[in-house]
Motif scaffolding. Structure first.
Motif, PDB file in Angstrom:
ATOM      1  N   ILE A 166       0.843  -1.203   0.000  1.00 31.53           N
ATOM      2  CA  ILE A 166       0.000   0.000   0.000  1.00 31.53           C
ATOM      3  C   ILE A 166       0.875   1.250   0.000  1.00 31.53           C
ATOM      4  O   ILE A 166       0.657   2.182  -0.780  1.00 31.53           O
ATOM      5  N   ALA A 167       1.864   1.270   0.887  1.00 31.84           N
ATOM      6  CA  ALA A 167       2.739   2.438   1.004  1.00 31.84           C
ATOM      7  C   ALA A 167       3.524   2.676  -0.278  1.00 31.84           C
ATOM      8  O   ALA A 167       3.678   3.823  -0.714  1.00 31.84           O
ATOM      9  N   GLN A 168       4.012   1.612  -0.873  1.00 36.47           N
ATOM     10  CA  GLN A 168       4.807   1.752  -2.092  1.00 36.47           C
ATOM     11  C   GLN A 168       3.932   2.216  -3.257  1.00 36.47           C
ATOM     12  O   GLN A 168       4.333   3.074  -4.035  1.00 36.47           O
ATOM     13  N   GLU A 169       2.741   1.669  -3.337  1.00 42.31           N
ATOM     14  CA  GLU A 169       1.812   2.044  -4.409  1.00 42.31           C
ATOM     15  C   GLU A 169       1.478   3.534  -4.352  1.00 42.31           C
ATOM     16  O   GLU A 169       1.388   4.196  -5.380  1.00 42.31           O
ATOM     17  N   LYS A 170       1.329   4.052  -3.152  1.00 38.81           N
ATOM     18  CA  LYS A 170       0.954   5.460  -2.985  1.00 38.81           C
ATOM     19  C   LYS A 170       2.165   6.375  -2.826  1.00 38.81           C
ATOM     20  O   LYS A 170       2.013   7.573  -2.645  1.00 38.81           O
TER      21      LYS A 170
END
Length: 177
Positions: free
Chosen positions: A18-22
């Protein structure tokens, strides 16, 4: 310990994705550090494990503590952990998240234990040499252990370099025996 890490791994992987995607690796890292520190406190552990406190209430307390760092995704993540009785695993989730982040950012932290305080030039040389050898940006954590007599011990991931005078004397003693 191994079981706790095994339990935390899927949660760390999910929150990392999630963090990497955003593009929010740093923000999530900061949030997880705060939350991990919170759940390590005995008072917070008693709140989390109390049957009188609902999952939503426990998450609300953590959200209040994290304040500006808390996002909707973070709150949902905490609710998921709470529903699965895994809030106390936040410390392990944080450790695994930081490992994933370091891997993604091609960075790492190396521990340097020296007999005397390193000069800025020595620290820069060690960091540059480790970067060349490991192919990653290296941040140094330094400490002093006068019992080493001279030199330093460097630990970077699985790599250990013992360049201390004490280490050399011990190797010499083993070679003689």
């Amino acid at each position: 310990m191994a079981e706790a890490i095994t339990i935390a791994r899927p949660y760390a992987s999910a929150v990392f994705a999630i963090a990497q995607e955003k593009g929010e690796l740093k923000a999530w890292s900061d949030l997880l550090m705060v939350l991990a520190q919170c759940v390590e406190q005995p008072e917070m552990q008693s709140i989390i494990t109390s049957p009188a406190v609902s999952d939503e209430q426990a998450v609300s307390v953590l959200a209040d503590i994290a304040r500006d760092l808390m996002t909707a995704d973070a709150k949902n993540f905490l609710l998921l952990l709470a529903e699965n009785n895994r809030l106390l695993s936040l410390s392990d989730v944080t450790v695994l998240f930081e490992e994933l982040r370091a891997e993604a950012e091609k960075s790492m932290t190396a521990e340097v234990i020296s007999a005397r305080e390193l000069t800025a030039e020595q620290a820069a040389n060690i960091s540059a040499a480790l970067k060349q050898r490991l192919g990653r940006d290296v941040t140094l954590n330094t400490s002093i252990d006068e019992s080493l007599l001279g030199g330093a011990i460097i630990r970077a991931g699985d790599l250990v370099i013992d360049g201390s005078a004490l280490g050399k004397l011990n190797r010499l003693a083993n070679a003689i025996n």
